[in-house]
Write a protein that holds these residues in place. Structure first.
Motif, PDB file in Angstrom:
ATOM      1  N   THR A 107      18.421 -21.138 -66.490  1.00 14.39           N
ATOM      2  CA  THR A 107      18.114 -21.935 -67.621  1.00 14.39           C
ATOM      3  C   THR A 107      19.295 -22.190 -68.734  1.00 14.39           C
ATOM      4  N   VAL A 108      19.273 -23.324 -69.219  1.00 17.38           N
ATOM      5  CA  VAL A 108      20.415 -23.750 -70.101  1.00 17.38           C
ATOM      6  C   VAL A 108      20.452 -22.598 -71.594  1.00 17.38           C
ATOM      7  N   PHE A 109      19.311 -21.836 -71.689  1.00 17.40           N
ATOM      8  CA  PHE A 109      19.169 -21.109 -72.738  1.00 17.40           C
ATOM      9  C   PHE A 109      18.523 -19.677 -72.268  1.00 17.40           C
ATOM     10  N   SER A 110      18.605 -18.824 -73.579  1.00 19.84           N
ATOM     11  CA  SER A 110      17.856 -17.510 -73.393  1.00 19.84           C
ATOM     12  C   SER A 110      17.448 -17.605 -74.774  1.00 19.84           C
ATOM     13  N   SER A 111      16.100 -16.694 -74.909  1.00 20.88           N
ATOM     14  CA  SER A 111      15.624 -16.660 -76.241  1.00 20.88           C
ATOM     15  C   SER A 111      14.474 -15.386 -76.140  1.00 20.88           C
ATOM     16  N   ASN A 112      14.223 -14.886 -77.176  1.00 22.04           N
ATOM     17  CA  ASN A 112      13.337 -13.824 -77.461  1.00 22.04           C
ATOM     18  C   ASN A 112      11.971 -14.377 -76.757  1.00 22.04           C
ATOM     19  N   PHE A 324      10.199 -22.732 -68.970  1.00 25.90           N
ATOM     20  CA  PHE A 324      10.321 -22.138 -67.803  1.00 25.90           C
ATOM     21  C   PHE A 324       9.634 -22.548 -66.578  1.00 25.90           C
ATOM     22  N   ALA A 325       8.309 -23.193 -66.759  1.00 28.51           N
ATOM     23  CA  ALA A 325       7.485 -23.999 -65.881  1.00 28.51           C
ATOM     24  C   ALA A 325       8.237 -25.200 -65.488  1.00 28.51           C
ATOM     25  N   ASP A 326       8.897 -25.832 -66.471  1.00 26.70           N
ATOM     26  CA  ASP A 326       9.419 -26.928 -66.106  1.00 26.70           C
ATOM     27  C   ASP A 326      10.748 -26.830 -65.252  1.00 26.70           C
ATOM     28  N   PHE A 327      11.329 -25.760 -65.344  1.00 27.17           N
ATOM     29  CA  PHE A 327      12.323 -25.357 -64.418  1.00 27.17           C
ATOM     30  C   PHE A 327      12.033 -25.130 -63.184  1.00 27.17           C
ATOM     31  N   LYS A 328      10.983 -24.385 -63.045  1.00 21.06           N
ATOM     32  CA  LYS A 328      10.431 -24.020 -61.755  1.00 21.06           C
ATOM     33  C   LYS A 328       9.969 -25.457 -61.191  1.00 21.06           C
ATOM     34  N   TYR A 329       9.094 -26.509 -61.664  1.00 19.55           N
ATOM     35  CA  TYR A 329       8.624 -27.634 -61.305  1.00 19.55           C
ATOM     36  C   TYR A 329      10.055 -28.440 -60.833  1.00 19.55           C
ATOM     37  N   ALA A 330      10.948 -28.495 -61.567  1.00 20.74           N
ATOM     38  CA  ALA A 330      12.407 -29.224 -61.199  1.00 20.74           C
ATOM     39  C   ALA A 330      12.612 -28.486 -59.712  1.00 20.74           C
ATOM     40  N   PHE A 331      12.893 -27.126 -59.577  1.00 26.45           N
ATOM     41  CA  PHE A 331      13.447 -26.601 -58.421  1.00 26.45           C
ATOM     42  C   PHE A 331      12.573 -27.094 -57.234  1.00 26.45           C
ATOM     43  N   ASP A 332      11.257 -27.096 -57.382  1.00 28.44           N
ATOM     44  CA  ASP A 332      10.348 -27.381 -56.274  1.00 28.44           C
ATOM     45  C   ASP A 332      10.296 -28.812 -55.814  1.00 28.44           C
ATOM     46  N   PHE A 333      10.567 -29.674 -56.968  1.00 31.94           N
ATOM     47  CA  PHE A 333      10.917 -30.938 -56.685  1.00 31.94           C
ATOM     48  C   PHE A 333      11.881 -31.293 -55.839  1.00 31.94           C
ATOM     49  N   MET A 334      13.195 -30.878 -56.306  1.00 28.83           N
ATOM     50  CA  MET A 334      14.475 -30.836 -55.680  1.00 28.83           C
ATOM     51  C   MET A 334      14.517 -30.346 -54.404  1.00 28.83           C
ATOM     52  N   LYS A 335      13.908 -29.274 -53.953  1.00 26.48           N
ATOM     53  CA  LYS A 335      13.936 -28.363 -52.812  1.00 26.48           C
ATOM     54  C   LYS A 335      13.194 -29.475 -51.924  1.00 26.48           C
ATOM     55  N   CYS A 336      12.181 -30.215 -52.228  1.00 25.60           N
ATOM     56  CA  CYS A 336      11.346 -30.953 -51.212  1.00 25.60           C
ATOM     57  C   CYS A 336      12.215 -32.433 -51.078  1.00 25.60           C
ATOM     58  N   ASN A 337      12.849 -32.806 -52.126  1.00 22.77           N
ATOM     59  CA  ASN A 337      13.201 -34.307 -52.114  1.00 22.77           C
ATOM     60  C   ASN A 337      14.665 -34.552 -52.153  1.00 22.77           C
ATOM     61  N   TRP A 338      15.393 -33.743 -52.262  1.00 21.61           N
ATOM     62  CA  TRP A 338      16.954 -33.910 -52.386  1.00 21.61           C
ATOM     63  C   TRP A 338      17.424 -34.856 -51.403  1.00 21.61           C
ATOM     64  N   GLU A 339      16.694 -34.678 -49.976  1.00 20.72           N
ATOM     65  CA  GLU A 339      17.051 -35.578 -48.725  1.00 20.72           C
ATOM     66  C   GLU A 339      16.598 -36.864 -48.890  1.00 20.72           C
ATOM     67  N   LYS A 340      15.298 -36.885 -49.354  1.00 22.54           N
ATOM     68  CA  LYS A 340      14.539 -38.241 -49.631  1.00 22.54           C
ATOM     69  C   LYS A 340      15.126 -39.463 -50.225  1.00 22.54           C
ATOM     70  N   TYR A 341      15.722 -39.119 -51.602  1.00 23.39           N
ATOM     71  CA  TYR A 341      16.388 -39.739 -52.325  1.00 23.39           C
ATOM     72  C   TYR A 341      18.103 -39.567 -52.396  1.00 23.39           C
ATOM     73  N   PRO A 342      18.891 -40.574 -52.670  1.00 20.12           N
ATOM     74  CA  PRO A 342      20.252 -40.242 -52.560  1.00 20.12           C
ATOM     75  C   PRO A 342      20.913 -39.528 -53.488  1.00 20.12           C
ATOM     76  N   PHE A 343      20.228 -38.239 -53.929  1.00 19.36           N
ATOM     77  CA  PHE A 343      20.838 -37.384 -54.697  1.00 19.36           C
ATOM     78  C   PHE A 343      22.180 -37.091 -54.555  1.00 19.36           C
ATOM     79  N   SER A 344      22.462 -36.929 -53.138  1.00 21.13           N
ATOM     80  CA  SER A 344      23.932 -36.566 -52.677  1.00 21.13           C
ATOM     81  C   SER A 344      24.839 -37.356 -53.091  1.00 21.13           C
ATOM     82  N   THR A 345      24.700 -38.591 -53.789  1.00 20.36           N
ATOM     83  CA  THR A 345      25.577 -39.619 -54.235  1.00 20.36           C
ATOM     84  C   THR A 345      25.789 -39.548 -55.573  1.00 20.36           C
ATOM     85  N   VAL A 346      25.188 -38.698 -56.374  1.00 19.13           N
ATOM     86  CA  VAL A 346      25.200 -38.673 -57.661  1.00 19.13           C
ATOM     87  C   VAL A 346      26.715 -38.270 -58.338  1.00 19.13           C
TER      88      VAL A 346
END
Length: 375
Positions: A107-112, A324-346
């Motif tokens: 994550t871009v941050f840490s906090s208490n 943190f839940a958003d971070f996990k959602y983002a990971f799950d999304f990209m793990k499943c979809n990075w090849e479905k969309y042209p993210f490799s060209t970003v």
């Protein structure tokens, strides 16, 4: 428990690394060598292997937003674990064990975690907030950004262990752009069968289009002033694109037609443009949501018709960073979809740490979705 000094080899030499110091807008980056301080409880040390330059990095570089200087920019980072303090739990947010040699992002941050905002589900605004790539470089606290050899990951930072098959250039964007979009969808509620408009088709925008498509949106419109960005949006799930570089009153009529007169259900602004935000709010139908993300720099106030907000039961929400839940959602999304969309060209071009000045200049002039720093 005191930190244990980390040695580079069996000879016991103190570990050192390089930083590309940012000393302020208009000043050249300064490549310097520093010692790595001992780890403190709950921390771990990573060797940075890839960093992408985020839009906020460019805003700081150009002086549109202020950060303490000297600083080490870069917060979209992938690193390889070098050492863990004995008190570190040794697991990531998904329950995966973390060991030396593992490739991670964080994550871009840490906090208490016990602070009021953290307990409310907004740890990115918690007490004792620390943000990677946004902090003053002041010895011994120097390795806390992506444009350097190492990064010390503080306690209470969310960590995700990365699978080997996700390219570095894609994984690096997880902990900023992709996670922020995940937070935006959470704030918008159920996207299924909704009519969605996205204003601003940079990396946030194209990720939002793909994420909304996977969430079951019925129709996705993408708006920008850059024809190239609009062309790219079609590959990331947008149904139709709109150039806002003209008379946008006609565009409102078009959106009414696309929604059978009901208006847009959800508008996401990723541009930070006051004109775009005002337009998006005007496009909303009854009960619509406006999620504002892009304006993370100083801009003019918005002109909003309060009667329309009230009578149409509109909801306007802002989001800065993510939880943190958003971070996990983002990971799950990209793990499943990075090849479905042209993210490799970003990432359109890669540079070394020694070429960091050239990398920023390229990003400003060419305006790619991302450039990469390969360490």
């Amino acid at each position: 428990m005191e930190g244990k000094r980390i040695d580079t080899d069996i000879k016991g030499e103190v570990l050192k690394g390089q930083l590309a110091l940012f000393n302020g807008p208009g000043q050249a980056f300064e490549l310097r060598e520093f010692r790595v301080r001992p780890l403190q409880p709950g921390e771990l040390l990573v060797k940075n292997v890839y960093t992408t330059i985020c839009g906020s990095d460019l805003h700081t570089f150009c002086g549109l937003r202020k950060e303490p200087s000297p600083t080490v920019l870069g917060h979209e980072i992938v690193g390889e674990v070098i050492a863990l303090h004995p008190t570190h739990a040794g697991f990531d947010l998904c329950g995966q064990q973390i060991q030396q040699g593992d490739r991670i992002t964080w994550t871009v941050f840490s906090s208490n975690p016990q602070s009021t905002n953290s307990l409310r589900g907004i740890p990115q605004k918690g007490d004792d907030l620390f943000k990677y790539g946004h902090v003053l470089v002041e010895e011994p606290e120097v390795f806390h950004g992506g444009l350097g050899t190492y990064c010390i990951i503080k306690a209470n930072t969310g960590i995700i262990k990365l699978p080997e098959n996700i390219p570095l250039s894609i994984a690096a964007t997880l902990n900023c752009s992709v996670s922020t979009v995940a937070g935006a969808l959470r704030m918008a509620g159920d996207i299924k069968d909704k009519h969605v408009l996205i204003t601003g088709m940079g990396h946030l925008g194209i990720t939002c289009a793909a994420m909304c498509r996977e969430a079951g949106a019925e129709w996705i419109g993408a708006a920008d002033i850059d024809p190239r960005r609009l062309d790219e949006a079609l590959g990331f799930g947008a149904d139709e694109v709109f150039n806002m570089n003209g008379d946008n009153s006609k565009l409102l009529s078009v959106l009414q037609e696309r929604t059978n007169g009901k208006g847009i259900d959800v508008v996401f602004d990723m541009s930070g443009s006051p004109d775009a935000m005002e337009f998006g709010i005007k496009s909303l139908g009854i009960g619509g949501f406006a999620i504002l993300i892009g304006a993370v720099f100083n801009t003019r106030s918005l002109l909003i018709d309060p009667e329309r907000v009230i009578r149409n039961l509109l909801t306007i929400r802002g989001l800065h960073n993510y939880n943190f839940a958003d971070f996990k959602y983002a990971f799950d999304f990209m793990k499943c979809n990075w090849e479905k969309y042209p993210f490799s060209t970003v990432v359109e071009k890669e540079f070394s740490l020694e070429q960091v000045e050239e990398a920023f200049e390229y990003a400003i002039v060419q305006k790619p979705l991302r450039v990469g720093i390969k360490l």
